[in-house]
Design a protein around this motif. Structure first.
Motif, PDB file in Angstrom:
ATOM      1  N   ALA A 267      38.158  36.852  50.414  1.00 27.15           N
ATOM      2  CA  ALA A 267      37.089  36.943  49.414  1.00 27.15           C
ATOM      3  C   ALA A 267      37.662  36.929  47.999  1.00 27.15           C
ATOM      4  O   ALA A 267      37.089  36.324  47.086  1.00 27.15           O
ATOM      5  CB  ALA A 267      36.263  38.206  49.646  1.00 27.15           C
ATOM      6  N   ARG A 268      38.803  37.605  47.807  1.00 24.85           N
ATOM      7  CA  ARG A 268      39.451  37.568  46.488  1.00 24.85           C
ATOM      8  C   ARG A 268      39.831  36.148  46.124  1.00 24.85           C
ATOM      9  O   ARG A 268      39.614  35.694  44.987  1.00 24.85           O
ATOM     10  CB  ARG A 268      40.689  38.469  46.491  1.00 24.85           C
ATOM     11  N   ASP A 269      40.398  35.423  47.072  1.00 22.68           N
ATOM     12  CA  ASP A 269      40.803  34.048  46.830  1.00 22.68           C
ATOM     13  C   ASP A 269      39.604  33.190  46.431  1.00 22.68           C
ATOM     14  O   ASP A 269      39.687  32.359  45.522  1.00 22.68           O
ATOM     15  CB  ASP A 269      41.455  33.494  48.105  1.00 22.68           C
ATOM     16  N   LEU A 270      38.479  33.425  47.089  1.00 27.47           N
ATOM     17  CA  LEU A 270      37.281  32.648  46.798  1.00 27.47           C
ATOM     18  C   LEU A 270      36.700  33.012  45.429  1.00 27.47           C
ATOM     19  O   LEU A 270      36.201  32.134  44.705  1.00 27.47           O
ATOM     20  CB  LEU A 270      36.236  32.881  47.886  1.00 27.47           C
ATOM     21  N   LEU A 271      36.750  34.277  45.067  1.00 28.94           N
ATOM     22  CA  LEU A 271      36.269  34.682  43.738  1.00 28.94           C
ATOM     23  C   LEU A 271      37.107  34.055  42.631  1.00 28.94           C
ATOM     24  O   LEU A 271      36.574  33.632  41.593  1.00 28.94           O
ATOM     25  CB  LEU A 271      36.295  36.204  43.613  1.00 28.94           C
ATOM     26  N   ILE A 272      38.400  33.993  42.847  1.00 31.22           N
ATOM     27  CA  ILE A 272      39.271  33.345  41.851  1.00 31.22           C
ATOM     28  C   ILE A 272      38.926  31.867  41.748  1.00 31.22           C
ATOM     29  O   ILE A 272      38.860  31.298  40.653  1.00 31.22           O
ATOM     30  CB  ILE A 272      40.743  33.573  42.217  1.00 31.22           C
ATOM     31  N   GLU A 273      38.674  31.245  42.884  1.00 24.39           N
ATOM     32  CA  GLU A 273      38.242  29.844  42.875  1.00 24.39           C
ATOM     33  C   GLU A 273      36.923  29.677  42.112  1.00 24.39           C
ATOM     34  O   GLU A 273      36.691  28.660  41.448  1.00 24.39           O
ATOM     35  CB  GLU A 273      38.091  29.330  44.304  1.00 24.39           C
ATOM     36  N   ALA A 274      36.066  30.707  42.186  1.00 23.12           N
ATOM     37  CA  ALA A 274      34.775  30.668  41.500  1.00 23.12           C
ATOM     38  C   ALA A 274      34.893  30.946  40.006  1.00 23.12           C
ATOM     39  O   ALA A 274      33.897  30.819  39.284  1.00 23.12           O
ATOM     40  CB  ALA A 274      33.820  31.668  42.136  1.00 23.12           C
ATOM     41  N   GLY A 275      36.075  31.344  39.551  1.00 28.60           N
ATOM     42  CA  GLY A 275      36.278  31.544  38.122  1.00 28.60           C
ATOM     43  C   GLY A 275      36.666  32.933  37.693  1.00 28.60           C
ATOM     44  O   GLY A 275      36.837  33.191  36.490  1.00 28.60           O
ATOM     45  N   LEU A 276      36.836  33.876  38.610  1.00 32.68           N
ATOM     46  CA  LEU A 276      37.269  35.220  38.237  1.00 32.68           C
ATOM     47  C   LEU A 276      38.755  35.189  37.877  1.00 32.68           C
ATOM     48  O   LEU A 276      39.570  34.683  38.651  1.00 32.68           O
ATOM     49  CB  LEU A 276      37.050  36.189  39.399  1.00 32.68           C
TER      50      LEU A 276
END
Length: 537
Positions: free
Chosen positions: A213-222
């Protein structure tokens, strides 16, 4: 990994073997995936996690020391100082992109959730639903929750008051193993959109899901630095997270929650706690028995009962108890146990040996002391090392551990009652107050009974999903079940500090225009009377 046909001692039928070519743990948790997900973990030691389906090791992982935790907080503070200056609508847009990515790539995380928790795939999907709903809600509503608010000042027209909301800084989050997506990143989303950074300690055994989930949030712009993860033993790493956090979010046992609260109180930082439950379901005399029996299966055995808001005590009116129990038992016996990475199983595994031993102890003690085993009651090592059949007990007495202690497994006790008042009193007779359920055909009666139950959420004609899924409304526990709330305005405002800015105009809050002290006092007294008369608030 397959579902295994086995002797049917109680009528519980595990799934037929999975089709050839089914994915295995090695297919999903590759060295490349582990390297990708753990590259952001601050840790200088080594540890590992395992899958409940077989007991085999899933991955080698970094393990954090107290010094690593301090480093994670220092990095988070640096990143947070920049993140809080990002306009709230841009922060919210990250959540909306994350929402889309979770739904697009849900197959990846469903495999991880199943492998790390042992739950059935449909129960894993509950986490995907919950996280998507939370991301959408706070992605849409955060600007409204956080915008400056005008209030009536001390003296109307003369005093202009604005309420501002500032991020707390770095939130320390300690997440449990049972819902590794929803109770990790799902709780972190409102903290991020409020302008905070997060240092999270997920349970090591289920950390790959949180790291995905962290990896996906970073991909989303976090920004990467805004979301730090530390891993390690709870008694070692957990206190270090509490030691450095500006606010603490904890989900877990009541015993550990008390320790977390004491650590936060010593530093005068805020804390929210979602803790244990011994949740009750009330089947009233006018309930639809078929629907109640089907609902009880969902309420009691989702995620093998390893859900803080699942039902462990079932109170049934004596006039419908036999008919209800017959239908409930039949549905329970027909449940399919499975360990494949596919839809179709009705229930999966317990998470590990400690949970299995607790379930076995509660059932064995109850039966030894005279409780009647309606169905289930046995482990199923033929399917996996920690599988246990969904179990119904009748004739449970107050002296039995299964009556008072949280089992956190697929075990429910049946109790009969003769009046509505008796049912409410017995349902409330517990130190816990997290969730409850009421079944009746009369909507008004259901709402009235619900209002008498001392739990943070009550579901009428369902077990737990409607209240939990209604994210505009607060969710949390009363009594020993916790402090604070997730969801709704409380779920995001708890991650902020309120600031009141009052600007005085034209006249000071003091004698002026030639008034002496006595004249000023008379003027203010008259003003106060007028404000009441004109219904100022």
């Amino acid at each position: 990994m397959t579902d295994t046909q086995a002797p049917d001692s109680t009528g519980t039928n595990p799934l037929a073997p999975a089709p050839e070519g089914a994915r295995t743990a090695a297919d999903v948790v590759t060295p490349e995936l582990v390297a990708q997900l753990t590259k952001g973990v601050v840790g200088s030691g080594r540890t590992a996690n395992h899958t409940p389906f077989t007991g085999e090791k899933l991955a080698d992982l970094p393990e954090s020391t107290p010094e690593d935790v301090l480093q994670a907080f220092e990095s988070a503070r640096t990143a947070q100082a920049v993140w809080e200056r990002t306009p709230v609508r841009q922060r919210a847009a990250v959540l909306l992109r994350f929402h889309d990515l979770v739904l697009e790539r849900q197959a990846e995380v469903l495999d991880l959730i199943q492998l790390e928790t042992g739950k059935a795939r449909l129960h894993a999907h509950e986490e995907v639903q919950a996280v998507a709903v939370a991301a959408r809600h706070y992605g849409r509503k955060a600007p409204a929750y956080l915008r400056p608010k005008r209030h009536t000042g001390a003296v109307p027209t003369l005093t202009k008051v604005t309420e501002l909301r500032h991020p707390r800084g770095v939130v320390g989050q300690i997440a449990p193993w049972n819902y590794p997506l929803e109770l990790s990143v799902g709780d972190a989303l409102p903290a991020f959109v409020a302008g905070n950074a997060v240092v999270m300690k997920p349970d090591t055994e289920t950390c790959l899901t949180a790291l995905w989930a962290r990896d996906l949030l970073i991909e989303a712009g976090l920004p990467e630095g805004v979301f730090q993860v530390v891993l390690g033993e709870g008694p070692v790493v957990g206190p270090e997270v509490v030691k450095h956090a500006d606010y603490v979010s904890f989900t877990g046992s009541t015993r550990t929650g008390r320790e977390v609260a004491q650590g936060a109180a010593a530093r005068l930082v805020g804390v929210s706690l979602e803790l244990g439950g011994k949740n009750a379901m009330l089947v009233l005399d006018d309930a639809d028995i078929e629907k109640a029996a089907a609902g009880a299966v969902r309420a009691c055995f989702s995620s093998a009962g390893q859900l803080c808001i699942s039902i462990e005590r079932l109170y049934v009116h004596e006039s419908v108890a036999d008919a209800f129990l017959e239908r409930f038992a039949a549905r329970t016996r027909a449940m399919r146990l499975g360990n494949s990475l596919a839809y179709g199983a009705d229930m999966g595994s317990l998470v590990g040996e400690r949970q299995l031993k607790t379930v076995e102890r509660h059932v064995e003690e109850a039966v030894t002391k005279g409780a009647k085993l309606i169905t289930g009651g046995v482990a199923r090592p033929d399917i996996g090392p920690y599988f246990f059949e969904p179990t119904i007990l009748d004739g449970v007495e107050d002296s039995m551990a299964v009556c008072e202690e949280e089992t956190f497994g697929p075990v429910v006790s049946i109790y009969r009652f003769s009046s509505e008042d008796e049912a409410v009193e017995r349902a409330n007779a517990t130190p816990y107050g997290l969730n409850s359920s009421v079944w009746t055909k009369n909507a008004r009666r259901g709402r009235e009974v619900a209002a008498r139950l001392r739990t943070g959420t009550v579901n009428v004609n369902e077990g737990y999903a409607p209240a939990y899924g209604s994210v505009q409304s607060p969710m949390g526990g009363m009594k020993d079940s916790g402090l604070g709330r997730r969801h709704g305005s409380e779920g995001i405002l708890k991650y902020t500090e309120a600031q009141t800015v009052a600007q005085q105009r034209l006249l000071p809050m003091a004698p002026s225009l030639g008034m002496d002290d006595e004249g000023y006092a008379r003027f203010m007294s008259t003003s106060l009377r007028l404000m009441k008369a004109f219904r100022f608030r």
